[in-house]
Design a protein around this motif. Structure first.
Motif, PDB file in Angstrom:
ATOM      1  N   ASP A   1       0.862  -1.177   0.000  1.00 17.51           N
ATOM      2  CA  ASP A   1       0.000   0.000   0.000  1.00 17.51           C
ATOM      3  C   ASP A   1       0.904   1.234   0.000  1.00 17.51           C
ATOM      4  O   ASP A   1       1.995   1.204   0.582  1.00 17.51           O
TER       5      ASP A   1
ATOM      6  N   GLY B   1      -0.325  -1.250  -4.414  1.00 21.06           N
ATOM      7  CA  GLY B   1      -1.637  -1.812  -4.646  1.00 21.06           C
ATOM      8  C   GLY B   1      -2.083  -2.711  -3.520  1.00 21.06           C
ATOM      9  O   GLY B   1      -1.513  -2.693  -2.433  1.00 21.06           O
ATOM     10  N   ASP B   2      -3.122  -3.529  -3.788  1.00 23.18           N
ATOM     11  CA  ASP B   2      -3.642  -4.458  -2.792  1.00 23.18           C
ATOM     12  C   ASP B   2      -3.708  -5.850  -3.393  1.00 23.18           C
ATOM     13  O   ASP B   2      -3.654  -6.018  -4.620  1.00 23.18           O
TER      14      ASP B   2
ATOM     15  N   ARG C   1      -6.082  -8.358  -3.665  1.00 23.25           N
ATOM     16  CA  ARG C   1      -7.181  -8.805  -4.521  1.00 23.25           C
ATOM     17  C   ARG C   1      -7.086  -8.197  -5.920  1.00 23.25           C
ATOM     18  O   ARG C   1      -7.181  -8.903  -6.929  1.00 23.25           O
ATOM     19  N   SER C   2      -6.900  -6.888  -5.966  1.00 28.27           N
ATOM     20  CA  SER C   2      -6.846  -6.208  -7.269  1.00 28.27           C
ATOM     21  C   SER C   2      -5.639  -6.669  -8.082  1.00 28.27           C
ATOM     22  O   SER C   2      -5.741  -6.914  -9.291  1.00 28.27           O
ATOM     23  N   HIS C   3      -4.497  -6.781  -7.412  1.00 29.48           N
ATOM     24  CA  HIS C   3      -3.274  -7.131  -8.134  1.00 29.48           C
ATOM     25  C   HIS C   3      -3.348  -8.555  -8.686  1.00 29.48           C
ATOM     26  O   HIS C   3      -3.012  -8.784  -9.861  1.00 29.48           O
TER      27      HIS C   3
ATOM     28  N   ARG D   1      -5.973 -10.345  -9.347  1.00 30.31           N
ATOM     29  CA  ARG D   1      -6.972 -10.429 -10.422  1.00 30.31           C
ATOM     30  C   ARG D   1      -6.420  -9.846 -11.719  1.00 30.31           C
ATOM     31  O   ARG D   1      -6.740 -10.327 -12.806  1.00 30.31           O
ATOM     32  N   ALA D   2      -5.596  -8.825 -11.596  1.00 28.98           N
ATOM     33  CA  ALA D   2      -4.984  -8.249 -12.794  1.00 28.98           C
ATOM     34  C   ALA D   2      -3.992  -9.230 -13.421  1.00 28.98           C
ATOM     35  O   ALA D   2      -3.850  -9.287 -14.649  1.00 28.98           O
TER      36      ALA D   2
ATOM     37  N   GLU E   1     -10.048 -12.073 -13.730  1.00 27.05           N
ATOM     38  CA  GLU E   1     -11.115 -11.614 -12.847  1.00 27.05           C
ATOM     39  C   GLU E   1     -11.750 -12.728 -12.021  1.00 27.05           C
ATOM     40  O   GLU E   1     -12.389 -12.477 -11.009  1.00 27.05           O
TER      41      GLU E   1
ATOM     42  N   THR F   1     -10.133 -14.982 -10.405  1.00 33.46           N
ATOM     43  CA  THR F   1      -9.174 -15.444  -9.397  1.00 33.46           C
ATOM     44  C   THR F   1      -9.812 -15.478  -8.018  1.00 33.46           C
ATOM     45  O   THR F   1     -10.449 -14.517  -7.590  1.00 33.46           O
TER      46      THR F   1
END
Length: 284
Positions: free
Chosen positions: A118, A222-223, A225-227, A229-230, A234, A236
């Motif tokens: 973060d 970043g975090d 979940r977002s990372h 999934r990227a 989506e 994941t």
């Protein structure tokens, strides 16, 4: 019913969902868990790491780190176990920093193939510190006589009830330099050319992840979940690997008796103070 159907359908007919095991590495790094607190040590986390890295069909393992450091030995043991399991099982390691990954916490973090934090996370503190108290004036005030008998002139090194000796301090500093160099070598080996040439990098200084990114201590902001999934899509799914629990549903601590509780109280108080001092260095 849907979960039962999912089990019997061959994997090739299922959706392209990717499941990533997640292990949380939280707390000050030290041995000796007690009924009053849980610390981070290899013994306490080994089973979770084993389960995560041996999970079938998962291409990677995600580690969430929130630690101000502590024992350099336990830090390196955890780091080594992560790297060994990653290589044995051909898994990529994604590290995600929460509030802080500093000192021993950062040593563990460099086991990752990438480190994401973060923007307000604290990272770094690549150094070694030891601290103690001196009680020589206190025991004089309360009229306590200190009696120490040793076989070996250095067995009472850094005795907090005796005046500090320059030779003892020199010896401790020599030990710290060796441990510090081991830490530096680990960071250089794992981060390599990503590290920027900065005079403060290995001085024990620490920074937010924003500056840490510029210095090469982390790979991105970043975090989890977002990372993930990227990276993996989506669909994941994150699967948190929980600590093993006893028959009563509590975390397995090996059994606690009333005597254990009473005997651990004094030691736990000192450890809690030590743990608090580790967190407070970073304003936490």
């Amino acid at each position: 019913m849907p979960s039962l159907i999912s089990r019997v359908i061959p994997r090739r007919f299922k959706s392209s969902q990717v499941e990533i095991p997640v292990v949380r590495l939280n707390g000050a790094i030290m041995t000796g868990n007690s009924p009053l607190r849980q610390n981070l040590s290899l013994e306490g986390i080994a089973n979770q790491l084993e389960k995560a890295f041996t999970a079938k069909h998962s291409p990677a393992v995600a580690l969430s780190i929130n630690s101000p450091g502590g024992s350099p030995v336990q830090s390196r043991l955890i780091y080594k176990r992560i790297r060994d399991l990653a290589e044995e099982n051909n898994k990529k390691v994604h590290v995600f920093v929460e509030d802080v990954a500093a000192s021993g916490g950062y040593m563990i973090a460099v086991a990752g193939d990438e480190i994401i934090a973060d923007p307000s996370s604290i990272v770094g503190s690549i150094g070694v510190v030891s601290a103690s108290f001196g009680f020589t004036e206190l025991i004089k005030k309360i009229g306590v006589e200190r009696r120490v008998h040793t076989a070996g002139k250095n067995k009472a090194t850094m005795d907090p009830f005796q005046p500090e000796k320059a030779s003892d301090v020199d010896h401790i500093k020599a030990l710290q330099l060796e441990i510090h160099q081991t830490f530096i070598d680990m960071v250089k080996a794992r981060r390599g050319a990503k590290l920027q040439d900065n005079d403060d990098l290995f001085t024990g200084q620490f920074w937010t992840a924003i500056t840490g990114l510029q210095l090469g201590l982390v790979d991105g902001l970043g975090d989890m979940r977002s990372h993930l999934r990227a990276v993996y899509g989506e669909k994941t799914k994150l699967n948190l690997i929980q600590p093993s629990r006893g028959l009563l549903g509590r975390k397995n601590t090996g059994g606690i008796s009333h005597g254990h509780l009473l005997g651990a109280a004094g030691e736990s108080l000192m450890n809690v103070l030590e743990e608090k001092s580790l967190w407070s260095r970073y304003g936490l």
